[in-house]
Design an enzyme around this catalytic site. Structure first.
Site, mmCIF file in Angstrom:
data_model
loop_
_atom_site.group_PDB
_atom_site.id
_atom_site.type_symbol
_atom_site.label_atom_id
_atom_site.label_comp_id
_atom_site.label_asym_id
_atom_site.label_seq_id
_atom_site.Cartn_x
_atom_site.Cartn_y
_atom_site.Cartn_z
ATOM 1 N N SER A 165 -3.185 20.705 -39.408
ATOM 2 C CA SER A 165 -2.618 19.502 -40.006
ATOM 3 C C SER A 165 -3.603 18.893 -41.000
ATOM 4 O O SER A 165 -3.959 19.528 -41.985
ATOM 5 C CB SER A 165 -2.210 18.514 -38.903
ATOM 6 O OG SER A 165 -1.371 17.513 -39.427
ATOM 7 N N GLU A 222 3.083 25.006 -43.399
ATOM 8 C CA GLU A 222 3.826 24.256 -42.382
ATOM 9 C C GLU A 222 3.782 22.791 -42.761
ATOM 10 O O GLU A 222 2.951 22.375 -43.573
ATOM 11 C CB GLU A 222 3.232 24.486 -40.988
ATOM 12 C CG GLU A 222 1.806 23.977 -40.799
ATOM 13 C CD GLU A 222 1.709 22.500 -40.448
ATOM 14 O OE1 GLU A 222 2.678 21.943 -39.901
ATOM 15 O OE2 GLU A 222 0.656 21.904 -40.748
ATOM 16 N N HIS A 250 3.610 22.223 -36.245
ATOM 17 C CA HIS A 250 3.673 21.099 -35.310
ATOM 18 C C HIS A 250 4.731 21.300 -34.230
ATOM 19 O O HIS A 250 5.559 20.424 -33.962
ATOM 20 C CB HIS A 250 3.950 19.806 -36.077
ATOM 21 C CG HIS A 250 2.788 19.312 -36.883
ATOM 22 N ND1 HIS A 250 2.425 19.875 -38.082
ATOM 23 C CD2 HIS A 250 1.925 18.287 -36.656
ATOM 24 C CE1 HIS A 250 1.376 19.216 -38.570
ATOM 25 N NE2 HIS A 250 1.054 18.266 -37.727
#
Length: 297
Positions: free
Chosen positions: A107, A200, A270
């Protein structure tokens, strides 16, 4: 080459982004200790400055100390959120380059993975301690163990109607789409030419996804890939007037003109199943009617 961990090695847990408490990472601490590792907590664990795990100075100091400490064999970022790009330009990677160690996270930690890649070193995009207690994460945690201890990693993914068949080999780079977009043109920006890129994202408006893909394509980052892995696009949002395409349809639109292999629905991002990927390592992506396979060379 970064040495694989061995029982007895010392690893650090810290946060370069959002704040976090010790109880939130107790499951991860016990897990690492069960692997035979000694866990050292950074000053940022339990620290608080608005949303952050301490102010910029503290987060910078904590990361710098762990990078410089040769006895620390891996640095595990406790969580993402936001904040890593606020400090990265002030980090001195000199000693880290002299004595490389694993850096783990995903992330917001994409900023560190990308920056480390510009130094010619590997890192591990993987589940973070805050998520260890979540249901369905056992396989993600196990792939992190395999990556840290230098064991074999070979991954497969189910077929997807948007997949494009083919085989491509190149250094594995990527991570969070929003972060890669943010890093464009900075010291932490990475070249994607002849590389296997993975993407992502989480909690973005669909038009934001489109805008970022347009930008990546216009800047040449989608044109010369060896292969493309599309992970989870979780909790996407839309406007009152719908954008008209899903996140996967948007990505397909902007990559359909190219010829490299593409795998949609690859388990990274996630969601509970977030396979550990070694960034910067040469990998071969094979996509066919049976699905996708990623093997490190």
């Amino acid at each position: 080459m970064i040495p694989a961990l061995r029982p007895g090695d010392k690893i650090a847990i810290l946060s370069t982004a959002r704040k976090i408490t010790v109880p939130e990472i107790e499951v991860a601490i016990r897990t690492f200790e069960n692997w035979g590792l000694e866990v050292v907590l950074g000053q940022t664990i339990g620290a608080s400055y608005h949303q952050f795990a301490g102010d910029d100075a503290l987060r910078l100091q904590d990361l710098q100390q762990m990078l410089n400490d040769a006895s620390i064999k891996a640095i595990v970022c406790a969580r993402g959120g936001y904040g890593t790009t606020r400090i990265i330009d002030r980090v001195d990677f000199t000693k880290f380059k002299e004595h490389p160690k694993w850096l783990v996270g995903f992330s917001d930690i994409t900023a560190l993975h990308s920056h480390i890649h510009t130094l010619g070193l590997e890192s591990i995009h993987a589940i973070m301690p805050v998520l260890f207690p979540k249901a369905g994460t056992a396989d993600s945690i196990e792939t992190l163990r395999l990556a840290l201890f230098g064991e074999e990693l070979t991954y497969t993914a189910a077929p997807h109607p948007f997949n494009r068949s083919g085989t491509g080999t190149g250094s594995l780079v990527g991570g969070n789409l929003s972060m890669l977009h943010t890093l464009t043109g900075t010291r932490s920006d990475v070249s994607t030419d002849d590389k296997v890129l993975f993407l992502e994202d989480l909690d973005e408006y669909l038009y934001h996804i489109d805008r970022m893909l347009v930008h990546l394509d216009r800047s040449g980052k989608l044109a010369n890939l060896a292969g493309l892995l599309i992970g989870d696009m979780s909790d996407m949002k839309d406007n009152a007037i719908p954008f008209g395409k899903t996140a996967y349809e948007i990505i397909l639109e902007h990559t359909d003109k190219y010829n490299y292999p593409v795998s949609f629905g690859f388990p990274v991002g996630h969601e509970p199943l977030n396979l550990a990927l070694v960034c910067g390592r040469e990998a071969k992506l094979e996509v066919n009617e049976a699905g996708a396979k990623l093997v490190y060379c």
